[in-house]
Motif scaffolding. Structure first.
Motif, PDB file in Angstrom:
ATOM      1  N   LYS A 262       7.355  44.783  34.771  1.00 43.47           N
ATOM      2  CA  LYS A 262       7.782  46.142  35.141  1.00 43.47           C
ATOM      3  C   LYS A 262       8.454  46.219  36.500  1.00 43.47           C
ATOM      4  O   LYS A 262       9.048  47.244  36.828  1.00 43.47           O
ATOM      5  CB  LYS A 262       6.625  47.130  35.000  1.00 43.47           C
ATOM      6  CG  LYS A 262       5.594  47.108  36.070  1.00 43.47           C
ATOM      7  CD  LYS A 262       4.650  48.278  35.824  1.00 43.47           C
ATOM      8  CE  LYS A 262       3.423  48.100  36.615  1.00 43.47           C
ATOM      9  NZ  LYS A 262       2.835  48.552  37.559  1.00 43.47           N
ATOM     10  N   LEU A 263       8.389  45.159  37.294  1.00 45.86           N
ATOM     11  CA  LEU A 263       9.169  45.183  38.533  1.00 45.86           C
ATOM     12  C   LEU A 263      10.617  44.807  38.264  1.00 45.86           C
ATOM     13  O   LEU A 263      11.482  44.940  39.123  1.00 45.86           O
ATOM     14  CB  LEU A 263       8.568  44.233  39.579  1.00 45.86           C
ATOM     15  CG  LEU A 263       7.176  44.592  40.078  1.00 45.86           C
ATOM     16  CD1 LEU A 263       6.784  43.711  41.245  1.00 45.86           C
ATOM     17  CD2 LEU A 263       7.074  46.063  40.471  1.00 45.86           C
ATOM     18  N   HIS A 264      10.880  44.289  37.071  1.00 44.27           N
ATOM     19  CA  HIS A 264      12.248  43.867  36.709  1.00 44.27           C
ATOM     20  C   HIS A 264      12.700  44.779  35.558  1.00 44.27           C
ATOM     21  O   HIS A 264      12.706  45.992  35.710  1.00 44.27           O
ATOM     22  CB  HIS A 264      12.185  42.375  36.354  1.00 44.27           C
ATOM     23  CG  HIS A 264      13.498  41.671  36.213  1.00 44.27           C
ATOM     24  ND1 HIS A 264      14.684  42.190  36.621  1.00 44.27           N
ATOM     25  CD2 HIS A 264      13.801  40.439  35.691  1.00 44.27           C
ATOM     26  CE1 HIS A 264      15.665  41.334  36.362  1.00 44.27           C
ATOM     27  NE2 HIS A 264      15.160  40.267  35.787  1.00 44.27           N
ATOM     28  N   GLY A 265      13.041  44.226  34.413  1.00 47.58           N
ATOM     29  CA  GLY A 265      13.597  45.063  33.332  1.00 47.58           C
ATOM     30  C   GLY A 265      12.616  46.059  32.755  1.00 47.58           C
ATOM     31  O   GLY A 265      13.015  47.115  32.239  1.00 47.58           O
ATOM     32  N   GLY A 266      11.323  45.731  32.837  1.00 47.54           N
ATOM     33  CA  GLY A 266      10.307  46.646  32.303  1.00 47.54           C
ATOM     34  C   GLY A 266      10.250  47.957  33.069  1.00 47.54           C
ATOM     35  O   GLY A 266       9.583  48.910  32.636  1.00 47.54           O
ATOM     36  N   ALA A 267      10.972  48.022  34.197  1.00 47.94           N
ATOM     37  CA  ALA A 267      10.968  49.264  34.986  1.00 47.94           C
ATOM     38  C   ALA A 267      11.550  50.431  34.191  1.00 47.94           C
ATOM     39  O   ALA A 267      11.179  51.580  34.428  1.00 47.94           O
ATOM     40  CB  ALA A 267      11.745  49.073  36.289  1.00 47.94           C
ATOM     41  N   ASN A 268      12.467  50.145  33.241  1.00 48.63           N
ATOM     42  CA  ASN A 268      13.057  51.293  32.518  1.00 48.63           C
ATOM     43  C   ASN A 268      12.005  52.014  31.669  1.00 48.63           C
ATOM     44  O   ASN A 268      12.061  53.228  31.504  1.00 48.63           O
ATOM     45  CB  ASN A 268      14.337  50.913  31.744  1.00 48.63           C
ATOM     46  CG  ASN A 268      14.149  49.833  30.701  1.00 48.63           C
ATOM     47  OD1 ASN A 268      13.029  49.501  30.317  1.00 48.63           O
ATOM     48  ND2 ASN A 268      15.257  49.282  30.220  1.00 48.63           N
TER      49      ASN A 268
END
Ligand code: CMC
Length: 426
Positions: A262-268
């Motif tokens: 979630k700090l990378h692509g999972g943030a969306n």
């Protein structure tokens, strides 16, 4: 002009060469550091380390600049399709008409999945995580293309590149259909890349889905804005895995895993959950901002390791969201209102200003996906489809450039030497 940096260490002076990047940033070469001093560099998160040379994407985080192969992202967004962008990133130049046609044909020829692969979907539970399914199925593509294990076979490599870009979209759509208990809809070779994806997602056997032009345009934009972002966590992962001469399919599958966080692509996904919680009045915006400032949580979709100003992708997406929402008559969307309120508060608040925290690409990307009726658990899968050309370009650059197995050092803080204690004496 100074060509060397002088490092004073342990009574000795060591000269370290300095290189200029084509855009003027300086880079100190520390490759001989350990040999000359016995010491290594300590740089958790590698924020000050360039582990490779690269000519794919340029990011200037202070000025908010992003360029693919030198072309500003604003121009890419205005003039190019995702497929053309993929070609540019992977092959290093804008395709001429023949190259574009050949590349598109290769994508079409590779859009079907081997029927044997369909059984893989049956083995996953219907509530299986789509990112896990995507990485597993992409990794298993190597079983169906063993010819690329011969690393000198360039034709096989071109096919593998097209296979990944084309099939990742089919795999994503099929995993959604499987989870929904819907029949698979096979790709239609007459449709464009984005139209075809929406068709596989939303057609039903007796009613073919015809997405609007606005929807196809919005998906194109979403994908091309995500297509590369230089040495980010997932691209670095792909490069590290590739440095061990691991095949292309497995290397990009590892990129999918890295992107998931979630700090990378999972943030969306995290942004969307945050906005939904606020819309459902789980807490008020000021209460939430207070918790962020107390470091109990983060304002998702804000902040970036490199950008210390507005992420240019966020600016483009924000405008696109408004254009799309006009078309879809969703102007009074409560989530949009909360996003705008959060953005305004954060841009005026010293906590965020002093830390240079601005909206990043994930802040508005979920809005586009929601308008396209993509389910929330597919958001990071959509990011993966978009990022695929970048991962492939990085893998190729690693394969063709200075080949070096990535194997960092460490600052060891463990026991120097420890005794073994028999189990009954512990
Ligand atoms: N909300 C609140 N505070 C934050 C945030 C945030 N989103 N991001 C950073 N900070 C604070 C952090 O607490 C720290 O404060 P202090 O100096 O008082 O300790 C300071 O800002 C620096 O943070 P950092 O974690 O050292 O900075 P970083 O460069 O390692 O973090 C980041 C970059 C993206 C991990 C971080 O900004 C973050 O967690 N953002 C939220 C998640 C997110 O939106 N990720 C998507 C990134 S863009 C797309 C992609 O890469 O896939």
């Amino acid at each position: 002009m100074v060509n060397n940096a002088i490092l004073s260490f342990d009574g000795k002076s060591i000269e370290l060469p300095i290189y200029d990047s084509t855009t003027g940033e300086k880079c100190i070469d520390i490759r001989k550091l350990r040999e000359q001093t016995g010491a290594v560099m300590f740089d958790p998160g590698l924020g000050n380390t360039a582990p490779c040379q690269s000519s794919i994407t340029y990011v200037n985080g202070e000025k908010g600049i992003l360029r693919y192969r030198g072309i500003p992202i604003e121009t890419v967004a205005e003039k190019m399709t995702f497929v053309e962008t993929a070609y540019l990133l992977i092959y290093g130049h804008l395709p001429n008409k023949n190259e574009m046609k050949a590349f598109s044909n290769r994508l079409t020829n590779n859009e079907l999945l081997h029927e044997g692969l369909l059984h893989h979907f049956d083995a996953f539970p219907s509530n299986g995580q789509p990112m896990s399914i995507l990485s597993a199925v992409v990794n298993s593509l190597i079983c169906y293309s063993p010819e690329i294990m011969d690393t000198t076979n360039e034709e096989a490599l071109d096919n593998a590149i097209a296979a990944i870009i084309s099939k990742v979209r089919t795999i994503a759509a099929f995993s959604y259909r499987k989870a929904m208990g819907l029949p698979y809809i096979y790709p239609d070779p007459e449709r464009s890349y984005c139209d075809n994806f929406l068709h596989m997602m939303f057609s039903i056997p007796n009613k073919m889905h015809q997405p609007t032009q606005e929807a196809v345009k919005a998906l194109n934009l979403f994908l091309l804005l995500h297509a590369d972002h230089e040495q980010n966590c997932s691209a670095s992962t792909v490069r590290i895995v590739g440095s061990a001469e691991t095949n292309l399919f497995s290397s990009v599958a590892s990129g999918i895993c890295a992107l998931w966080g979630k700090l990378h692509g999972g943030a969306n996904v995290a942004v969307f959950e945050m906005l939904t919680n606020l819309a459902n009045n789980k807490e008020t915006i000021p209460e939430f901002i207070e918790r962020v400032k107390n470091k109990e949580t983060r304002l998702m979709g804000f902040g970036h390791r490199v950008y210390k100003t507005f992420d240019p992708r966020a600016r483009i997406l924000k405008n696109a969201v408004f254009a799309l929402l006009d078309a879809e008559e969703m102007k009074n969307d409560p989530l949009i209102k909360i996003a705008l309120d959060l953005e305004k508060i954060a841009l005026d608040d010293d906590y965020f200003i002093s830390r240079n925290l601005y909206p990043n690409v994930d802040f508005y990307s979920g809005m586009i996906l929601r308008a396209l009726h993509i389910p929330l658990n597919m958001y990071t899968v959509m990011f993966s489809i978009g990022r695929m050309p970048g991962w492939i370009a990085h893998w190729l650059e690693g394969k063709r450039g200075e080949k070096k197995l990535v194997r960092p050092r460490q600052l060891y803080t463990g026991n120097v030497l420890a005794d073994y204690v028999e189990v009954d004496k512990r």
